[in-house]
Motif scaffolding. Structure first.
Motif, short mmCIF file in Angstrom:
data_model
loop_
_atom_site.label_atom_id
_atom_site.label_comp_id
_atom_site.label_asym_id
_atom_site.label_seq_id
_atom_site.Cartn_x
_atom_site.Cartn_y
_atom_site.Cartn_z
N GLY A 264 0.33 -0.85 0.08
CA GLY A 264 -0.08 0.03 0.07
C GLY A 264 0.67 0.89 -0.08
O GLY A 264 0.59 2.34 -0.76
N ILE A 265 1.92 0.99 1.26
CA ILE A 265 2.58 2.18 1.04
C ILE A 265 3.27 2.48 -0.22
O ILE A 265 3.63 3.60 -0.98
N PHE A 266 3.93 1.20 -0.84
CA PHE A 266 4.73 1.30 -2.37
C PHE A 266 3.86 1.79 -3.35
O PHE A 266 4.65 2.94 -3.66
N ALA A 267 2.31 1.21 -3.99
CA ALA A 267 1.97 2.18 -4.61
C ALA A 267 1.89 3.61 -4.74
O ALA A 267 1.50 4.33 -5.67
N ARG A 268 1.14 3.98 -3.54
CA ARG A 268 0.55 5.52 -3.32
C ARG A 268 2.96 6.28 -3.43
O ARG A 268 2.42 7.24 -4.00
N ALA A 269 3.81 5.29 -2.97
CA ALA A 269 4.90 6.29 -2.94
C ALA A 269 4.62 6.63 -4.15
O ALA A 269 5.38 7.54 -4.65
N PHE A 270 4.60 5.70 -5.41
CA PHE A 270 5.65 5.70 -6.97
C PHE A 270 4.15 6.78 -7.51
O PHE A 270 3.78 6.42 -8.12
N GLY A 271 3.18 6.86 -6.36
CA GLY A 271 2.02 7.87 -7.86
C GLY A 271 1.33 6.66 -8.77
O GLY A 271 0.89 7.09 -9.63
N PHE A 272 0.91 5.28 -7.98
CA PHE A 272 0.32 4.17 -8.96
C PHE A 272 -1.21 5.18 -8.94
O PHE A 272 -1.74 5.72 -8.27
N THR A 273 -1.85 4.57 -9.89
CA THR A 273 -3.33 4.39 -10.09
C THR A 273 -4.19 3.02 -9.05
O THR A 273 -3.38 2.10 -9.24
N ALA A 274 -5.39 4.26 -9.72
CA ALA A 274 -5.76 2.93 -8.12
C ALA A 274 -5.81 1.15 -8.89
O ALA A 274 -5.95 0.35 -8.05
N ARG A 275 -5.66 1.37 -10.86
CA ARG A 275 -5.97 -0.15 -11.68
C ARG A 275 -4.49 -0.50 -11.76
O ARG A 275 -4.32 -1.72 -11.27
N GLU A 276 -3.66 0.35 -11.28
CA GLU A 276 -2.57 -0.19 -11.16
C GLU A 276 -2.10 -0.76 -9.99
O GLU A 276 -1.37 -1.78 -9.79
N THR A 277 -2.78 -0.17 -8.49
CA THR A 277 -2.15 -1.03 -7.33
C THR A 277 -3.30 -2.54 -7.15
O THR A 277 -2.58 -3.19 -6.60
N ASP A 278 -3.92 -2.49 -7.71
CA ASP A 278 -4.85 -2.93 -7.92
C ASP A 278 -3.90 -4.71 -9.15
O ASP A 278 -3.91 -6.06 -7.99
N LEU A 279 -3.70 -4.00 -9.70
CA LEU A 279 -2.42 -4.87 -10.45
C LEU A 279 -1.36 -5.58 -10.09
O LEU A 279 -1.33 -7.02 -9.36
N LEU A 280 -0.94 -4.50 -9.10
CA LEU A 280 -0.04 -4.46 -8.02
C LEU A 280 -0.06 -5.98 -7.15
O LEU A 280 0.36 -7.48 -6.84
N GLU A 281 -1.62 -5.11 -5.84
CA GLU A 281 -1.82 -6.06 -5.23
C GLU A 281 -2.11 -7.71 -5.61
O GLU A 281 -1.88 -8.65 -5.11
N ARG A 282 -2.95 -8.02 -6.75
CA ARG A 282 -2.70 -8.91 -7.36
C ARG A 282 -1.15 -10.35 -8.33
O ARG A 282 -1.61 -11.11 -7.99
N LEU A 283 -0.16 -9.24 -8.23
CA LEU A 283 0.59 -9.70 -8.74
C LEU A 283 1.38 -10.05 -7.51
O LEU A 283 1.50 -11.47 -7.32
N ALA A 284 0.81 -9.55 -6.57
CA ALA A 284 1.39 -10.01 -5.26
C ALA A 284 1.37 -10.63 -5.14
O ALA A 284 1.67 -12.37 -4.17
N VAL A 285 0.47 -11.78 -5.19
CA VAL A 285 -0.10 -13.33 -4.36
C VAL A 285 -0.36 -14.15 -5.79
O VAL A 285 -0.62 -15.18 -5.80
N GLY A 286 0.91 -13.46 -7.14
CA GLY A 286 1.37 -14.61 -7.87
C GLY A 286 0.17 -14.83 -9.26
O GLY A 286 1.03 -15.33 -9.88
N ALA A 287 -0.88 -13.78 -8.89
CA ALA A 287 -1.22 -13.96 -10.37
C ALA A 287 -0.55 -13.63 -11.54
O ALA A 287 0.58 -12.95 -11.61
N ASP A 288 -1.47 -14.12 -12.90
CA ASP A 288 -0.07 -14.50 -14.30
C ASP A 288 -0.71 -13.43 -15.80
O ASP A 288 -1.89 -13.38 -14.68
#
Length: 329
Positions: A264-288
């Motif tokens: 959550g901090i990482f996404a905010r610090a780098f200025g992610f959009t809501a869609r990019e944050t959602d993508l990162l959270e899904r990548l973090a749990v192993g989604a391809d």
């Protein structure tokens, strides 16, 4: 004068790489045009908005817990609801307490953007009030300081996973936020988070802040959770939480932030959009890519476009490198 302070601060912000040094430099620049006798410049968790790393020079060292508690209990110029910088108006327990120390006015500012609240600032003045020009000077630097603080927080996420793990510690506070117990390793954490003067004991300011937020929750003043994430050193992020043990005792835990808490901090610090944050959270749990496309209701081509944007913002080239920075693993 206004243009000079703004230009100076903009140059400082452009060169800044670390949040504590930046705050000191900004205070130095402000002191040349805005007279103040004391200050508190507090980094916050951008999501929970709880103070986590204060930089302060206050004339009340023995009463710091009392001052922090009163600050969190007050709705007057509380940073969580503050718009432009403002001076004290209306009665409040915090104002009453400060008057005992001869403080006649406080100029407050919040450094906030669309990604979160990064810090708040209180300038204290004795024997007089802040003028409109003082308020305007602080307002003029708000945007560049906010951008620089966010960039400094982004810089704490190194290109490699943190080299060390840290063990959890606990402090016990009473109803007045005085420390009544702590685990053995606590002092070492506190010295790193808020370095004390040579020979002085560390002040558990981060613990005071989350505990004060718990009391604000209980009083119905503010609904943000009593928790904050703060960078310790070398890419290590900590989660600081307060919880009540009984009527008289608050426990504050300090432990290494989990991968999910870092995201959550990482996404905010780098200025992610809501869609990019959602993508990162899904990548973090192993989604391809295929799974991302299916669960986010996007084409695989659009997923790749979002990934390219994330890579550009974080200066990485692979998903592995992205996750190493974001999760600290």
């Amino acid at each position: 004068m206004l243009l000079r302070v703004r230009d100076r601060v903009e140059r400082l912000c452009a060169a800044a790489t670390e949040a504590t040094a930046l705050r000191r430099d900004v205070l130095d620049a402000l002191r040349r045009v805005v007279g103040f006798d004391a200050y508190a410049f507090v980094l916050t968790d951008p999501e929970t908005e709880v103070g986590v790393q204060p930089l302060a020079e206050l004339p009340v060292p023995s009463d710091i817990p009392k001052v922090i508690r009163a600050k969190y209990q007050s709705t007057v110029n509380r940073w969580t609801g503050l718009g432009p910088p403002a001076t004290l108006t209306g009665p409040s327990p915090w104002r009453d307490l400060l008057s005992r120390y001869g403080v006649s006015d406080v100029l407050s500012a919040c450094f906030r953007d669309q990604f979160g609240c990064w810090a708040f600032l209180d300038l204290w003045r004795r024997g007089g009030t802040f003028a409109a020009a003082d308020v305007e000077s602080v307002a003029s630097i708000s945007a560049p300081v906010t951008r620089a603080l966010r960039r400094c927080q982004a810089a704490t996420f190194g290109s490699a996973a943190p080299a060390r793990r840290v063990d959890p510690v606990v402090l016990l506070l009473n109803a007045e936020l005085h420390v009544v117990g702590q685990t053995a390793a606590t002092a070492a954490y506190l010295r790193t988070l808020v370095p004390p003067p040579e020979g002085a004991a560390p002040i558990p300011a981060s613990a005071y802040n989350v505990a004060a937020q718990l009391l604000a929750n209980e009083a119905g003043v503010d609904r943000h959770p009593p928790m904050g994430r703060v960078h310790l050193a070398d890419g290590v992020w900590l989660a600081v939480r307060a919880g009540r043990i009984d009527q008289d005792t608050i426990a504050v835990s300090i432990e290494q932030a989990s991968p999910g808490e870092r995201v959550g901090i990482f996404a905010r610090a780098f200025g992610f959009t809501a869609r990019e944050t959602d993508l990162l959270e899904r990548l973090a749990v192993g989604a391809d890519t295929r799974e991302l496309a299916r669960t986010m209701h996007l084409s695989e081509h659009t997923v790749q476009d979002h990934l390219k944007s994330v890579f550009a913002k974080t200066s990485v080239r692979t998903r592995r490198a992205l996750l190493a920075r974001a999760l600290g693993t």
